[in-house]
Design a protein around this motif. Structure first.
Motif, PDB file in Angstrom:
ATOM      1  N   TYR A  11     -80.336 -15.419  37.106  1.00  0.00           N
ATOM      2  CA  TYR A  11     -80.315 -15.710  35.780  1.00  0.00           C
ATOM      3  C   TYR A  11     -81.334 -15.049  34.758  1.00  0.00           C
ATOM      4  CZ  TYR A  11     -77.590 -19.722  36.890  1.00  0.00           C
ATOM      5  OH  TYR A  11     -76.754 -20.476  37.311  1.00  0.00           O
ATOM      6  N   GLY A  12     -82.449 -14.213  35.628  1.00  0.00           N
ATOM      7  CA  GLY A  12     -83.374 -13.313  34.864  1.00  0.00           C
ATOM      8  C   GLY A  12     -82.588 -12.197  34.209  1.00  0.00           C
ATOM      9  N   GLY A  13     -82.390 -11.581  35.293  1.00  0.00           N
ATOM     10  CA  GLY A  13     -81.492 -10.516  34.809  1.00  0.00           C
ATOM     11  C   GLY A  13     -82.342  -9.170  34.685  1.00  0.00           C
ATOM     12  N   LYS A  14     -82.054  -8.238  35.559  1.00  0.00           N
ATOM     13  CA  LYS A  14     -82.784  -6.804  35.213  1.00  0.00           C
ATOM     14  C   LYS A  14     -81.482  -6.062  34.992  1.00  0.00           C
ATOM     15  CE  LYS A  14     -87.081  -6.325  37.927  1.00  0.00           C
ATOM     16  NZ  LYS A  14     -87.318  -5.774  39.427  1.00  0.00           N
TER      17      LYS A  14
ATOM     18  N   ALA B  45     -71.207 -14.373  33.921  1.00  0.00           N
ATOM     19  CA  ALA B  45     -71.591 -13.855  35.048  1.00  0.00           C
ATOM     20  C   ALA B  45     -70.120 -13.231  35.738  1.00  0.00           C
ATOM     21  CB  ALA B  45     -72.497 -14.623  35.821  1.00  0.00           C
ATOM     22  N   GLY B  46     -69.178 -13.608  35.279  1.00  0.00           N
ATOM     23  CA  GLY B  46     -68.119 -13.346  35.945  1.00  0.00           C
ATOM     24  C   GLY B  46     -67.473 -14.300  37.348  1.00  0.00           C
ATOM     25  N   LYS B  47     -67.880 -15.560  36.846  1.00  0.00           N
ATOM     26  CA  LYS B  47     -67.529 -16.420  38.170  1.00  0.00           C
ATOM     27  C   LYS B  47     -65.737 -16.826  37.967  1.00  0.00           C
ATOM     28  CE  LYS B  47     -70.197 -19.603  36.417  1.00  0.00           C
ATOM     29  NZ  LYS B  47     -71.088 -19.006  35.262  1.00  0.00           N
ATOM     30  N   SER B  48     -65.411 -17.073  36.771  1.00  0.00           N
ATOM     31  CA  SER B  48     -63.835 -17.351  36.658  1.00  0.00           C
ATOM     32  C   SER B  48     -63.453 -16.400  36.886  1.00  0.00           C
ATOM     33  CB  SER B  48     -63.767 -17.827  35.086  1.00  0.00           C
ATOM     34  OG  SER B  48     -64.528 -18.988  34.900  1.00  0.00           O
ATOM     35  N   THR B  49     -63.770 -14.968  36.629  1.00  0.00           N
ATOM     36  CA  THR B  49     -63.291 -13.898  36.841  1.00  0.00           C
ATOM     37  C   THR B  49     -62.996 -13.499  38.308  1.00  0.00           C
ATOM     38  OG1 THR B  49     -64.297 -12.894  34.702  1.00  0.00           O
ATOM     39  CG2 THR B  49     -63.099 -11.205  36.223  1.00  0.00           C
ATOM     40  N   LEU B  50     -63.914 -14.030  39.005  1.00  0.00           N
ATOM     41  CA  LEU B  50     -63.643 -13.678  40.565  1.00  0.00           C
ATOM     42  C   LEU B  50     -62.491 -14.395  40.936  1.00  0.00           C
ATOM     43  CD1 LEU B  50     -65.203 -12.634  43.058  1.00  0.00           C
ATOM     44  CD2 LEU B  50     -66.367 -14.814  43.211  1.00  0.00           C
ATOM     45  N   LEU B  51     -62.512 -15.846  40.598  1.00  0.00           N
ATOM     46  CA  LEU B  51     -61.315 -16.592  41.105  1.00  0.00           C
ATOM     47  C   LEU B  51     -60.053 -15.997  40.679  1.00  0.00           C
ATOM     48  CD1 LEU B  51     -62.329 -20.143  40.908  1.00  0.00           C
ATOM     49  CD2 LEU B  51     -62.866 -18.333  42.514  1.00  0.00           C
TER      50      LEU B  51
ATOM     51  N   ARG C 250     -72.678  -9.045  39.938  1.00  0.00           N
ATOM     52  CA  ARG C 250     -72.513  -8.715  41.489  1.00  0.00           C
ATOM     53  C   ARG C 250     -72.945  -9.866  42.211  1.00  0.00           C
ATOM     54  NH1 ARG C 250     -77.662  -8.960  39.229  1.00  0.00           N
ATOM     55  NH2 ARG C 250     -79.138  -8.477  40.716  1.00  0.00           N
ATOM     56  N   VAL C 251     -72.734  -9.771  43.351  1.00  0.00           N
ATOM     57  CA  VAL C 251     -73.104 -10.795  44.323  1.00  0.00           C
ATOM     58  C   VAL C 251     -74.856 -10.732  44.645  1.00  0.00           C
ATOM     59  CG1 VAL C 251     -73.176 -11.794  46.485  1.00  0.00           C
ATOM     60  CG2 VAL C 251     -70.999 -11.112  45.399  1.00  0.00           C
ATOM     61  N   VAL C 252     -75.379 -11.555  43.867  1.00  0.00           N
ATOM     62  CA  VAL C 252     -76.916 -11.393  43.783  1.00  0.00           C
ATOM     63  C   VAL C 252     -77.439 -11.948  45.369  1.00  0.00           C
ATOM     64  CG1 VAL C 252     -79.192 -11.876  43.214  1.00  0.00           C
ATOM     65  CG2 VAL C 252     -77.344 -11.777  41.761  1.00  0.00           C
ATOM     66  N   ALA C 253     -76.805 -12.989  45.816  1.00  0.00           N
ATOM     67  CA  ALA C 253     -77.123 -13.604  47.107  1.00  0.00           C
ATOM     68  C   ALA C 253     -76.027 -14.310  47.661  1.00  0.00           C
ATOM     69  CB  ALA C 253     -78.486 -14.421  47.095  1.00  0.00           C
ATOM     70  N   TYR C 254     -75.821 -14.507  48.867  1.00  0.00           N
ATOM     71  CA  TYR C 254     -74.812 -15.189  49.184  1.00  0.00           C
ATOM     72  C   TYR C 254     -75.149 -15.542  50.900  1.00  0.00           C
ATOM     73  CZ  TYR C 254     -70.391 -15.886  51.934  1.00  0.00           C
ATOM     74  OH  TYR C 254     -69.153 -16.286  52.953  1.00  0.00           O
ATOM     75  N   GLY C 255     -75.059 -16.846  51.106  1.00  0.00           N
ATOM     76  CA  GLY C 255     -75.271 -17.321  52.391  1.00  0.00           C
ATOM     77  C   GLY C 255     -75.616 -18.974  52.360  1.00  0.00           C
ATOM     78  N   PRO C 256     -76.232 -19.616  53.329  1.00  0.00           N
ATOM     79  CA  PRO C 256     -76.290 -21.013  53.562  1.00  0.00           C
ATOM     80  C   PRO C 256     -77.425 -21.351  52.360  1.00  0.00           C
ATOM     81  CG  PRO C 256     -76.642 -19.996  55.605  1.00  0.00           C
ATOM     82  CD  PRO C 256     -76.314 -18.767  54.592  1.00  0.00           C
ATOM     83  N   THR C 257     -76.940 -22.475  51.578  1.00  0.00           N
ATOM     84  CA  THR C 257     -77.642 -23.059  50.654  1.00  0.00           C
ATOM     85  C   THR C 257     -79.051 -23.116  50.590  1.00  0.00           C
ATOM     86  OG1 THR C 257     -75.621 -24.410  49.960  1.00  0.00           O
ATOM     87  CG2 THR C 257     -77.569 -24.842  48.725  1.00  0.00           C
TER      88      THR C 257
ATOM     89  N   GLU D  45     -80.907 -21.282  52.703  1.00  0.00           N
ATOM     90  CA  GLU D  45     -81.596 -20.099  52.754  1.00  0.00           C
ATOM     91  C   GLU D  45     -81.607 -19.276  51.494  1.00  0.00           C
ATOM     92  OE1 GLU D  45     -79.888 -17.602  55.972  1.00  0.00           O
ATOM     93  OE2 GLU D  45     -79.895 -19.394  57.193  1.00  0.00           O
ATOM     94  N   VAL D  46     -80.383 -19.198  50.839  1.00  0.00           N
ATOM     95  CA  VAL D  46     -80.098 -18.683  49.881  1.00  0.00           C
ATOM     96  C   VAL D  46     -80.489 -19.208  48.318  1.00  0.00           C
ATOM     97  CG1 VAL D  46     -78.547 -17.487  48.398  1.00  0.00           C
ATOM     98  CG2 VAL D  46     -78.243 -17.359  50.863  1.00  0.00           C
ATOM     99  N   PHE D  47     -80.540 -20.629  48.366  1.00  0.00           N
ATOM    100  CA  PHE D  47     -80.602 -20.998  46.926  1.00  0.00           C
ATOM    101  C   PHE D  47     -82.205 -21.110  46.798  1.00  0.00           C
ATOM    102  CE2 PHE D  47     -80.585 -24.788  44.123  1.00  0.00           C
ATOM    103  CZ  PHE D  47     -79.747 -24.128  42.994  1.00  0.00           C
ATOM    104  N   THR D  48     -82.800 -19.886  46.303  1.00  0.00           N
ATOM    105  CA  THR D  48     -84.278 -20.051  46.324  1.00  0.00           C
ATOM    106  C   THR D  48     -84.499 -19.465  44.975  1.00  0.00           C
ATOM    107  OG1 THR D  48     -84.342 -17.849  47.037  1.00  0.00           O
ATOM    108  CG2 THR D  48     -84.624 -19.265  48.742  1.00  0.00           C
ATOM    109  N   GLU D  49     -85.822 -19.909  44.572  1.00  0.00           N
ATOM    110  CA  GLU D  49     -86.336 -19.791  43.171  1.00  0.00           C
ATOM    111  C   GLU D  49     -86.183 -18.076  42.885  1.00  0.00           C
ATOM    112  OE1 GLU D  49     -89.414 -21.686  42.094  1.00  0.00           O
ATOM    113  OE2 GLU D  49     -89.818 -20.997  40.250  1.00  0.00           O
ATOM    114  N   GLU D  50     -86.436 -17.513  44.165  1.00  0.00           N
ATOM    115  CA  GLU D  50     -86.592 -15.964  43.814  1.00  0.00           C
ATOM    116  C   GLU D  50     -84.981 -15.500  43.398  1.00  0.00           C
ATOM    117  OE1 GLU D  50     -87.534 -13.586  47.200  1.00  0.00           O
ATOM    118  OE2 GLU D  50     -87.231 -11.986  46.267  1.00  0.00           O
ATOM    119  N   ASN D  51     -84.003 -15.845  44.128  1.00  0.00           N
ATOM    120  CA  ASN D  51     -82.782 -15.384  43.849  1.00  0.00           C
ATOM    121  C   ASN D  51     -82.206 -15.996  42.683  1.00  0.00           C
ATOM    122  OD1 ASN D  51     -82.479 -13.896  46.314  1.00  0.00           O
ATOM    123  ND2 ASN D  51     -81.636 -15.660  47.216  1.00  0.00           N
ATOM    124  N   LEU D  52     -82.904 -17.234  42.264  1.00  0.00           N
ATOM    125  CA  LEU D  52     -82.151 -17.756  41.284  1.00  0.00           C
ATOM    126  C   LEU D  52     -82.753 -16.920  39.697  1.00  0.00           C
ATOM    127  CD1 LEU D  52     -82.410 -21.673  41.545  1.00  0.00           C
ATOM    128  CD2 LEU D  52     -80.542 -20.122  41.003  1.00  0.00           C
TER     129      LEU D  52
END
Lengths: 283, 434, 478
Positions: free
Chosen positions: A255-258, A63-69, A235-242, A244-251
């Motif tokens: 991870y589903g990936g369109k 997803a580019g996590k390490s790349t981001l850092l 890309r940043v799919v969602a960003y914010g307080p856990t 609010e953001v850490f929801t099934e929809e966002n996950l």
């Protein structure tokens, strides 16, 4: 060379919200795109990390996590975009940033002791060519003590377990005495006790006013570890307080990936060897 | 320059040895073991001397056996030391081959009275003299070196033909090879044996330096030219032969330009292999350095042309009465200078742009192309906002990049995925909707 | 692995007598006076040579260590071969302009320029093409050397200048080293040592973790270049002494040997320098005693011999100490298991308090763990030899005083560790025995003390209860 300087249709915007905040933001990333071998891996990242937070960077493999850092640290060239650390370019603020690379990124057979590795966090402050003074050794020992490894200071690093090696890396970051900590999978391959110890330490750092951003894999612990999350997948799919953001929809989105379209386009760019232009002019 | 039968034989010997080496080299390069070739070609020296000391003759056979044994021994030692001592293979190779080479030097010095073996001869060979030493082969009097290299070439060709599959799998994925019942270790040592044998066959005539060059350079060059193994092998053979021929020519011609005699043929063969490699490194169609730079330049010019079209389209869209744009205006709007002139010229050649009172205007064909680009652009913007959740003010730049690589099927997919929009996020009409 | 070893050994054994018998009659052993003359450095020439090679070995050992840690040992091979065209070209150019082609400064500058060029080419090829490091090394090595050979031969055709002796750069001519050569080596070696000492921190962090160094703001490209430039420098000054093929050995062998002696980089550096210097010293001394032996090759072989010694006996990673250590650990673990078995058997019978008076049968012990009777007998024999055990008249075993003390200590450590795992690491009590089993043997006193404090079990006379029910099937579980 530029593809995009004419923008008849892009509304000339005032500075985006991000930039107004960036004075106090430990890390603000604006419009950053990263390409590996001309293949884009991160698209238009816009982030402003809040101060005094423990931030999880979550996303599937590739997803580019390490790349981001790494791109924030200038280890990977940016195709475009700007990075500010506490409101100033990273180059001027290096001393305020500590980086914990992935454990596998180094050769643990290297002939140095645990203390030597932690001392590396002080090298830049010691200065070129100068020997390491007693104060620096003291600071390094304190850092080792904080991660519970003081007894292993003289131990050669190859004789440490995976969890202990990770703690050593953490101690090296602590010894840097930074304000912003960027950690690449500090929990990968460590035992349960170490994981507990590390997260306690990170929470300590947070409460002492530091900002910690951690690339993390284990979705089960996200809720209890982090107060802010960045869900990332090219890309940043969602960003914010856990909460609010850490929801099934966002996950699902993460991870589903369109993303077949985006991947196709990235492949096409790579195939055409089209360079995504670098910022040459200031905006 | 005078070409004699000697030169013909030198070239023949050179080509035979070079091709024999290059064939095996493909597998060394693919297995990331090029330096093993280097190590083995150094360590045959003590093998040769030992064989001579033990057998007491300069016969071909004992020498051959001695060198092959020491070659395989080198491979074994390098691996064993590196595994047991837990040190990097490069380091263990460095330790082993230098030690064995030193042993060889000492042995030569000690036996200088009995043996006529000059270490320089092992290094650079004496290909110039090779045609003069002849043997009787099938009733013909042929240079010994030609016979030995020819035989080696034949053996290597047979080896590759017979074990093509096995070599391919065990080079590509040793673990897979093992599960398929192919013994990769055996293949490895067979390969090492042949490398040692080829080295010995070639060393006397062309020297170990040419052996190393021909083991590695043609195969490396071929690797930059193709992704297919059989083609790579073929190309490496061609490159090796070409280097041998041009090398000898260069050795007798080039020094003449400076009023000097000739120079070392083996050295020049290696040099010309190097020059061929440099050429391939720069100009290989896909993996070459220049071709990448060139294709990037061509691409950026294409992108600029497209930008000109799209920009004129948008300009007309904003103000239908704006009329033709002068070159200066286009330059100003695109923040580009001299390249715009080239782009505009190319576009007018393609009849995408038409001259109109001192400026440039889209022709119908140009307008259709521009419409298509702007459609891609705005579809991407819509998609990025609706599907990726990017902010509308941030998508322009990404869309700028993507519009240039969007084909019609991708466009259609985008249109559907974005929910068949009529307008982009900036409330501009998406052109080309049916 | 063993098969490999056997083949190697067989080949060596077969080859040695033949070579030795053939070569032997040429070796004349030095007389006592010769020996004294060389060892006391009386001979001016010998003094120069020995000093020169010793310093060269030391410098090569130092910078070679960083080369090894950067995993670029063989880069030295390519650099060394790449210097040859530089030497030949410098000779030709200087001669054509009417100078003395064999002027050392010119030759070495040429060598350094081409060495750097070769190094750059290797890095360039592996960075900008799909070829891997090994191919890049091989290409540069062979092509540059080929070019060098051609140029060298051209040099011999020049009318001006006498090119004889240029060949010595390939094989070296240690014995004819001049005072100015030794001076040059000495100054360069001192320079290398000083730079390695000054940039110790920077080189270390670059070699260990390049990303981290870059993130810290170190100019990694420049540092890397400095490091490689030092390698080129050592190669160039060593060319004359040992030649371009064998200089590789001086850069690679001492560090590889030194790594067997220590886990500490400073010590590895010093050891490597010493090994390098020693090979130079002894190598040139031997060749001074026996003029028939080429010094360069002898230096390399002395280095190889020291490598072999280190490989076998090195205190940190040597093969034999490692094997011995493993053996000792397994003996210790076996003994601890035996003692614990005694204690647990007594505990089951409620006789833990009177451990020493509780006799145990062989079969009982056998059931306690997954060991077979031969193994158990061996361990019991060792325990008796250590006076931890005595055998009763009926063949039963019981612990002595010392044995009881040991057993209590082991069982206490074991249980402390188990408790720690359960309370602090969330490991299920049913699994804890096995985990404890692996760790407890490596617990040292400092760790025991920390455990004690953590568990509030500072009274060493008390034995904690086992956190899980000891079943009679335990032998199979562990």
């Amino acid at each position: 060379m530029s593809l995009t300087n004419t923008r008849p249709e892009a509304t000339p915007l005032p500075l985006s919200q991000g930039e107004e905040h960036s004075e106090s933001s430990p890390l603000s990333i604006h419009d950053m795109t990263i390409a590996y071998h001309r293949k884009p891996v991160l698209w238009d990242i816009d982030l402003d990390l809040p101060e005094h937070h423990l931030i999880g960077i979550i996303g599937p493999n590739g997803a580019g996590k390490s790349t981001l850092l790494k791109s924030v640290l200038g280890l990977i060239p940016r195709a475009s975009g700007r990075v500010l650390v506490y409101g100033k370019p990273f180059d001027e603020q290096r001393h305020r940033v500590a980086y914990v690379p992935q454990r596998e990124s180094v050769d643990w057979d290297f002939p140095v002791s645990a203390l030597d590795v932690v001392l590396m966090g002080r090298y830049k402050r010691v200065g070129w060519c100068l020997p390491i003074g007693r104060t620096h050794k003291k600071i390094a020992m304190e850092a080792l003590d904080k991660v519970g490894m003081a007894d292993y200071a003289r131990r050669q690093i190859s004789q440490l377990s995976g969890g202990q090696q990770q703690r050593i890396f953490l101690a090296r970051a602590l010894a840097q005495d930074a304000d912003l900590y960027l950690m690449d999978e500090p929990f990968a391959g460590v035992d349960a006790a170490t994981e507990k110890a590390i997260i306690a330490l990170l929470k300590d750092l947070k409460s002492s006013g530091k900002t910690v951003a951690v690339v993390h894999h284990d979705l089960q612990t996200v809720g209890s570890y982090f107060d802010t999350v960045i869900l990332l997948n090219m890309r940043v799919v969602a960003y914010g307080p856990t909460a609010e953001v850490f929801t099934e929809e966002n996950l699902n989105k993460t991870y589903g990936g369109k993303l077949t379209l985006l991947t196709d386009a990235a492949e096409a760019l790579a195939r055409n060897q089209a360079s995504i232009h670098r910022e040459t002019k200031s905006e | 320059m005078i070409w004699t039968f000697l030169d013909t034989w030198i070239v023949i010997i050179g080509v035979l040895s070079a091709v024999a080496c290059a064939l095996l080299g493909n597998y060394l390069v693919l297995r990331k073991m090029s330096m093993m070739g280097d190590a083995i070609s150094h360590t045959v020296l003590p093998g040769l001397v030992a064989a001579f000391l033990i057998s007491g003759t300069r016969d071909v056979f004992p020498m051959f056996v001695g060198a092959v044994v020491i070659g395989v021994l080198t491979a074994l030692l390098v691996q064993t030391i590196s595994r047991i001592g837990n040190i990097e293979e490069g380091a263990s190779m460095g330790v082993i081959f230098t030690s064995l080479f030193a042993v060889g030097l000492i042995m030569i010095r000690q036996t200088a009275d009995d043996i006529d073996l000059d270490p320089s001869c092992v290094l650079y060979g004496a290909i110039e003299m090779a045609p003069l030493i002849t043997v009787d082969f099938l009733g013909m009097e042929l240079p010994r070196a030609a016979v030995s290299s020819g035989v080696m070439l034949l053996v290597n060709v047979l080896f590759i033909l017979l074990f093509f599959k096995e070599l391919k799998i065990s080079s590509f994925d040793p673990a897979l090879a093992t599960t398929l019942g192919i013994n990769s270790t055996l293949m490895h040592y067979l390969l090492m044996t042949l490398v040692a044998a080829t080295t010995v066959a070639a060393f006397e005539s062309v020297g170990s330096i040419l052996v190393i060059a021909m083991l590695i350079v043609p195969a490396a060059a071929a690797h930059l030219l193709t992704d297919r193994l059989w083609l790579m092998i073929l190309l490496s053979a061609v490159i090796a032969a070409a280097s041998a021929i041009t090398g000898h020519l260069a050795a007798i011609i080039v020094p003449g330009w400076f009023g000097l005699g000739d120079t070392s043929t083996a050295g020049m063969m290696a040099t010309s292999a190097g020059l061929i490699f440099v050429g391939v490194f720069l100009a290989a169609p896909r993996y070459g350095f220049l071709s990448r730079v060139l294709s990037r330049a061509r691409l950026s010019q294409r992108i600029l042309r497209e930008d000109v079209l799209a920009m004129l389209y948008r300009r007309a869209e904003l103000d239908p009465d704006s009329g033709a744009a002068t070159l200066a205006e286009i330059r100003r709007l695109l923040h580009e200078n001299w390249r715009v002139g080239l782009a505009v010229k190319a576009l007018s050649r393609k009849r995408m742009l038409a001259r109109n009172d001192g400026g440039w205007q889209l022709s119908p064909a140009g307008e259709a192309e521009a419409c298509n680009l702007v459609r891609s652009h705005r579809l991407w913007e819509s998609w990025l906002v609706s599907e990726l959740g990017l902010r509308p003010d941030h998508v322009h730049r990404t869309a700028e990049r993507l519009e240039h690589v969007t084909d019609s099927s991708m466009q259609e997919e985008l249109f559907k995925a974005a929910g068949s929009p009529d307008q982009d996020p900036h409330d501009r009409k998406i052109p080309g909707n049916l | 692995m063993n098969v490999h070893l056997r083949i190697i050994a067989a080949a060596l054994i077969l080859a040695i007598p033949g070579i030795a018998s053939a070569a032997g009659h040429h070796l004349a052993l030095p007389s006592a006076s010769d020996l004294w003359r060389v060892l006391s450095l009386q001979d001016y020439n010998t003094r120069v040579v020995i000093l020169g090679t010793t310093m060269l070995g030391g410098a090569a050992g130092l910078i070679g260590t960083f080369l090894l840690l950067r995993k670029r040992s063989l880069l030295s091979d390519s650099i060394a071969h790449a210097t040859l065209p530089g030497i030949a070209a410098a000779f030709i150019v200087v001669s054509l302009f009417g100078g003395d082609g064999k002027n050392l400064v010119g030759l070495l500058l040429g060598a350094a320029a081409f060495g750097t060029l070769g190094m750059g080419s290797v890095l360039l090829i592996s960075k900008y093409s799909r070829l891997k490091d090994d191919a890049a090394l091989g290409i540069v090595l062979s092509v540059f050397f080929g070019l060098g050979v051609s140029l060298l031969q051209l040099a011999t055709r020049l009318e001006t200048g006498n090119s004889a002796g240029l060949n010595s750069f390939i094989y070296g001519k240690t014995a004819s080293m001049l005072f100015r050569d030794a001076m040059l080596i000495g100054v360069s070696a001192a320079g290398v040592a000083v730079i390695c000492a000054l940039l110790y921190k920077e080189f270390t962090v670059l070699a260990f973790d390049q990303d981290f160094a870059a993130a810290q703001g170190y100019p990694t490209g420049i540092l890397d270049f400095c490091m490689m430039a030092l390698v080129v420098l050592v190669t160039v000054i060593g060319l004359q002494a040992v030649g371009l093929i064998l200089i590789v050995a001086m850069l690679v062998t001492p560090p590889a040997a030194a790594r067997f002696w220590s886990f500490d980089l400073r010590r590895v550096l010093v050891t490597s320098g010493i090994i390098g210097a020693a090979s130079g010293l002894f190598g040139s001394a031997i060749s001074a005693l026996m003029p028939n032996l080429p010094a360069g090759a002898i230096i390399v072989l002395v280095g190889a011999f020291l490598f072999l010694l280190s490989f076998l006996f090195g205190s940190a990673r040597g093969v034999i100490p490692q094997r011995l250590k493993n053996r000792q650990t397994s003996l210790k673990v076996e003994m601890q298991h035996l003692m614990r078995a005694f204690y647990e058997l007594a505990e089951e019978d409620g006789a833990a308090e009177e451990l020493e008076k509780h006799p145990v049968k062989f079969e009982q012990l056998l059931r306690e763990r997954a060991w077979n009777s031969t193994q158990l007998k061996r361990i019991l024999r060792r325990a008796r030899r250590g006076e931890f055990l005595r055998v009763g008249a009926d063949g039963d075993y019981s612990l002595t005083r010392a044995g009881g003390r040991q057993a209590r200590k082991f069982i206490r450590n074991h249980r402390l560790w188990e408790m720690y795992l359960i309370t602090h690491a969330d490991i299920a009590p049913s699994h804890v025995d096995r985990d404890a089993d692996q760790i407890e043997h490596v617990l040292d006193d400092a760790m025991i003390e920390r455990l004690e404090n953590l568990m509030n079990q500072t009274d060493r006379r008390l034995l904690p209860e086992s956190p899980h029910v000891i079943s009679s099937q335990k032998g199979e579980a562990s």
